[in-house]
Design an enzyme around this catalytic site. Structure first.
Site, PDB file in Angstrom:
ATOM      1  N   GLY A 147     -32.867 -11.723   8.184  1.00  0.00           N
ATOM      2  CA  GLY A 147     -31.771 -11.230   7.356  1.00  0.00           C
ATOM      3  C   GLY A 147     -30.985 -10.165   8.072  1.00  0.00           C
ATOM      4  O   GLY A 147     -31.542  -9.153   8.483  1.00  0.00           O
ATOM      5  N   GLY A 156     -36.807 -15.307  -1.245  1.00  0.00           N
ATOM      6  CA  GLY A 156     -36.911 -16.584  -1.945  1.00  0.00           C
ATOM      7  C   GLY A 156     -35.761 -16.760  -2.918  1.00  0.00           C
ATOM      8  O   GLY A 156     -34.799 -15.990  -2.909  1.00  0.00           O
ATOM      9  N   TYR A 165     -37.143 -23.642  12.378  1.00  0.00           N
ATOM     10  CA  TYR A 165     -36.020 -22.796  12.762  1.00  0.00           C
ATOM     11  C   TYR A 165     -36.161 -21.331  12.391  1.00  0.00           C
ATOM     12  O   TYR A 165     -35.837 -20.444  13.184  1.00  0.00           O
ATOM     13  CB  TYR A 165     -34.732 -23.329  12.109  1.00  0.00           C
ATOM     14  CG  TYR A 165     -33.556 -22.384  12.223  1.00  0.00           C
ATOM     15  CD1 TYR A 165     -32.912 -22.199  13.443  1.00  0.00           C
ATOM     16  CD2 TYR A 165     -33.098 -21.661  11.115  1.00  0.00           C
ATOM     17  CE1 TYR A 165     -31.849 -21.317  13.553  1.00  0.00           C
ATOM     18  CE2 TYR A 165     -32.031 -20.784  11.227  1.00  0.00           C
ATOM     19  CZ  TYR A 165     -31.410 -20.615  12.447  1.00  0.00           C
ATOM     20  OH  TYR A 165     -30.371 -19.740  12.557  1.00  0.00           O
ATOM     21  N   SER A 214     -32.654 -21.303  19.374  1.00  0.00           N
ATOM     22  CA  SER A 214     -33.424 -22.042  18.377  1.00  0.00           C
ATOM     23  C   SER A 214     -34.108 -23.297  18.931  1.00  0.00           C
ATOM     24  O   SER A 214     -35.123 -23.725  18.403  1.00  0.00           O
ATOM     25  CB  SER A 214     -32.535 -22.401  17.193  1.00  0.00           C
ATOM     26  OG  SER A 214     -31.386 -23.091  17.640  1.00  0.00           O
ATOM     27  N   ASP A 225     -32.177 -29.305  20.114  1.00  0.00           N
ATOM     28  CA  ASP A 225     -31.964 -28.237  19.129  1.00  0.00           C
ATOM     29  C   ASP A 225     -32.865 -28.484  17.924  1.00  0.00           C
ATOM     30  O   ASP A 225     -33.445 -29.568  17.777  1.00  0.00           O
ATOM     31  CB  ASP A 225     -30.482 -28.179  18.708  1.00  0.00           C
ATOM     32  CG  ASP A 225     -30.112 -26.792  18.167  1.00  0.00           C
ATOM     33  OD1 ASP A 225     -30.978 -25.896  18.125  1.00  0.00           O
ATOM     34  OD2 ASP A 225     -28.943 -26.611  17.771  1.00  0.00           O
TER      35      ASP A 225
HETATM   36  P1  AMP Z   1     -24.451 -26.922  12.423  1.00  0.00           P
HETATM   37  O1  AMP Z   1     -23.626 -26.382  13.556  1.00  0.00           O
HETATM   38  O2  AMP Z   1     -23.787 -26.723  11.097  1.00  0.00           O
HETATM   39  O3  AMP Z   1     -24.919 -28.311  12.641  1.00  0.00           O
HETATM   40  O4  AMP Z   1     -25.738 -25.986  12.321  1.00  0.00           O
HETATM   41  C1  AMP Z   1     -26.866 -26.241  13.051  1.00  0.00           C
HETATM   42  C2  AMP Z   1     -27.264 -25.027  13.833  1.00  0.00           C
HETATM   43  O5  AMP Z   1     -27.358 -23.875  12.983  1.00  0.00           O
HETATM   44  C3  AMP Z   1     -28.637 -25.259  14.416  1.00  0.00           C
HETATM   45  O6  AMP Z   1     -28.501 -24.999  15.807  1.00  0.00           O
HETATM   46  C4  AMP Z   1     -29.554 -24.267  13.758  1.00  0.00           C
HETATM   47  O7  AMP Z   1     -30.215 -23.546  14.762  1.00  0.00           O
HETATM   48  C5  AMP Z   1     -28.685 -23.354  12.942  1.00  0.00           C
HETATM   49  N1  AMP Z   1     -29.061 -23.349  11.520  1.00  0.00           N
HETATM   50  C6  AMP Z   1     -29.574 -24.337  10.791  1.00  0.00           C
HETATM   51  N2  AMP Z   1     -29.760 -23.953   9.500  1.00  0.00           N
HETATM   52  C7  AMP Z   1     -29.369 -22.694   9.425  1.00  0.00           C
HETATM   53  C8  AMP Z   1     -29.317 -21.735   8.365  1.00  0.00           C
HETATM   54  N3  AMP Z   1     -29.707 -22.025   7.125  1.00  0.00           N
HETATM   55  N4  AMP Z   1     -28.820 -20.518   8.650  1.00  0.00           N
HETATM   56  C9  AMP Z   1     -28.415 -20.214   9.892  1.00  0.00           C
HETATM   57  N5  AMP Z   1     -28.441 -21.068  10.918  1.00  0.00           N
HETATM   58  C10 AMP Z   1     -28.907 -22.293  10.716  1.00  0.00           C
END
Ligand code: AMP
Length: 477
Positions: free
Chosen positions: A34, A109, A250, A291, A353
């Site tokens: 956070g 949560g 993640y 990640s 990823d």
């Molecule tokens: P996107 O670019 O929208 O496909 O997001 C995927 C990327 O965001 C991945 O590389 C994850 O590491 C990261 N990610 C996935 N879920 C979350 C989340 N809830 N909050 C922040 N980052 C996220």
């Protein structure tokens, strides 16, 4: 369901010294959970003092101010919520005074019956200062403390009203409790410190305080912590567990051990399984930092293909995922990542990823790699396609957001511009985490929810209209 999403981090320490600096350290270690606000509440012998604000831990909690928050028992919180709910009023811990005690609560949560409970208590004359479900939890606890003047009975009564996910650290005057919801969605563990005890979202914080991991707080347990010992009040009912798979994929730190399963090890296994399930003929394997790093290492080791760091990540760029519009998210990805040209030029590359949500990150990264001279770009993903919203605390809110609800894997491959795309299978993911499928919450990838969510299929149903046995239902404790 309304209110901010809470993928947060919590901690609580009781010790024979002033705990604020140690709480600060613990919050720094779980900062990744956070980054929007941080706070601590400490009992000084007479009352609970709270320091909280928006920003990263080192901004929200200036060290000089932390040193002035004196007391031997306290709780802390780091908060992550979506854009639009950035008000400092939502920062935690949240405190209330009752006839008998002051209560401070730190919550990780999402309470899924929050709207119903808020409506119910509003009609009884309650007022709310925030749109946060954590305020409701705190007020419920205050209500039951006034009724029973018995912390454990009051916590149990509060748990009896709540549905959804909660890992809580609670201060009731000088008494510290750590509580995990009956499904165990979010992690919470206990450690022994030199001169005290700590409960915290992730075990890495115990390491940083030179402590010793004692045990996980089990789903449904109430753990009371003092400077000398801890006492477990067992769960009153057994529920099927529902550990959130995304913590391992993640969310949590690789050096944390969650419910006995180390995050780094799980991610590496995910990579190993991916290499077996979706092989490819490439020259090198690269992570999307940070990640995808452990996943990529696992892939490279099993595939016998060299691992390289092909992206430089700018660690000072703000989180791209929560930016409000697509253009901003794309621009932020270029600011955040840059390919290392000598590594990628002329090569057939595999990037690994953890997940694809909207597809923004990978589309942009693949374009960058091609511009930097990559011959082929293949993609492997450490979770199955994300197809359903999370109601339990991860910021993945609506189906429209997910590229995989509208497109097949082949179409996604075309959209992001990859030469090939492979996701780990659900079975592979479950094997890597090392729990039975029925002990995990996999709702975001299979659309089956561990608790009753209106309009969604329960994990013991095959469709919305089918009933399921009460022994397996999510009846409250
Ligand atoms: P996107 O670019 O929208 O496909 O997001 C995927 C990327 O965001 C991945 O590389 C994850 O590491 C990261 N990610 C996935 N879920 C979350 C989340 N809830 N909050 C922040 N980052 C996220």
């Amino acid at each position: 369901m309304t209110g901010p999403k809470h993928s947060c981090g919590v901690g609580g320490i009781s010790a024979d010294y002033d705990v604020s600096p140690s709480l600060y350290t613990a919050l720094m270690i779980i900062q990744h959970r956070g980054q929007e606000s941080a706070g601590i509440s400490v009992f000084d012998g007479a009352s609970i003092g709270t320091l909280k604000n928006n920003g990263l831990v080192n901004v929200a909690l200036p060290k000089d101010d932390v040193a002035k928050v004196l007391g031997h028992v306290g709780v802390g919180h780091v908060r992550y919520s979506t854009t639009g709910n950035k008000s400092a009023v939502n920062a935690q811990p949240i405190t209330v005074s009752t006839n008998f005690d002051t209560v401070a609560v730190a919550h990780n949560g999402d309470i899924t019956n929050f709207s119903d409970l808020k409506e119910k208590y509003r009609s009884e004359g309650w007022t709310f200062l925030t749109d946060s479900d954590s305020e409701l939890v705190t007020k419920l606890l205050g209500k039951f403390m006034t009724m029973y003047n018995d912390p454990v009975k009051s916590i149990r009564a509060t748990m009896g009203e709540l549905d959804g996910s909660y890992a809580l650290t609670i201060l009731i005057n000088d008494r510290l409790f750590a509580i995990r919801d009956p499904y165990g969605f979010r992690p919470l563990c206990l450690g022994r410190l030199d001169g005290g005890y700590i409960a915290v979202s992730e075990s890495a914080a115990i390491d940083a305080l030179h402590g010793e991991f004692v045990r996980d707080i089990e789903p449904g347990e109430i753990c009371e912590i003092t400077k000398d010992t801890f006492k477990i009040y067992p769960a009153v009912a057994q529920h099927p567990r529902a550990y959130c798979m995304f913590e391992w994929v993640y969310f949590a730190r690789p050096d944390s051990v969650l419910d006995g399963s180390e995050v780094y090890d799980v991610r590496k296994k995910i990579g190993e399984i991916l290499a077996r399930e979706c092989p490819a003929d490439v020259d090198l394997v690269m992570p999307v930092p940070d990640s995808g790093r452990a996943h990529a290492i696992g892939y490279s080791m099993v595939a016998g293909i060299p691992y390289e760091e092909g992206f430089m990540k700018n660690r000072f760029v703000e989180r791209t995922f929560i930016l409000p519009d697509q253009k901003q998210r794309e621009a932020a990805v270029s600011m955040k990542m840059n390919p290392i040209k000598s590594t990628v030029s002329g090569k057939r590359i595999m990037i690994v990823d953890d997940s694809i949500v909207r597809g923004t990150t990978l589309k942009k990264l693949i374009t960058m790699l091609r511009n930097a001279g990559a011959k082929e770009v293949h993609v492997r993903i450490g979770s199955p396609p994300i197809i359903a919203p999370c109601y339990y605390g991860v910021d993945m809110k609506s189906r429209d957001q997910f590229i995989a609800t509208k497109h097949s894997v082949d179409e996604i491959k075309e959209i992001i511009g990859a030469d090939s795309l492979g996701y780990i299978s659900l079975e592979g993911l479950v094997e890597a985490i090392g729990f039975k499928e029925s002990d995990l919450c996999l709702a975001c990838v299979n659309g089956k929810y561990p608790t009753c969510i209106p309009g969604e299929v329960h994990r013991f149903q095959t469709n919305l209209h089918e009933s399921f046995g009460t022994d397996q239902s999510d009846k409250k404790i």
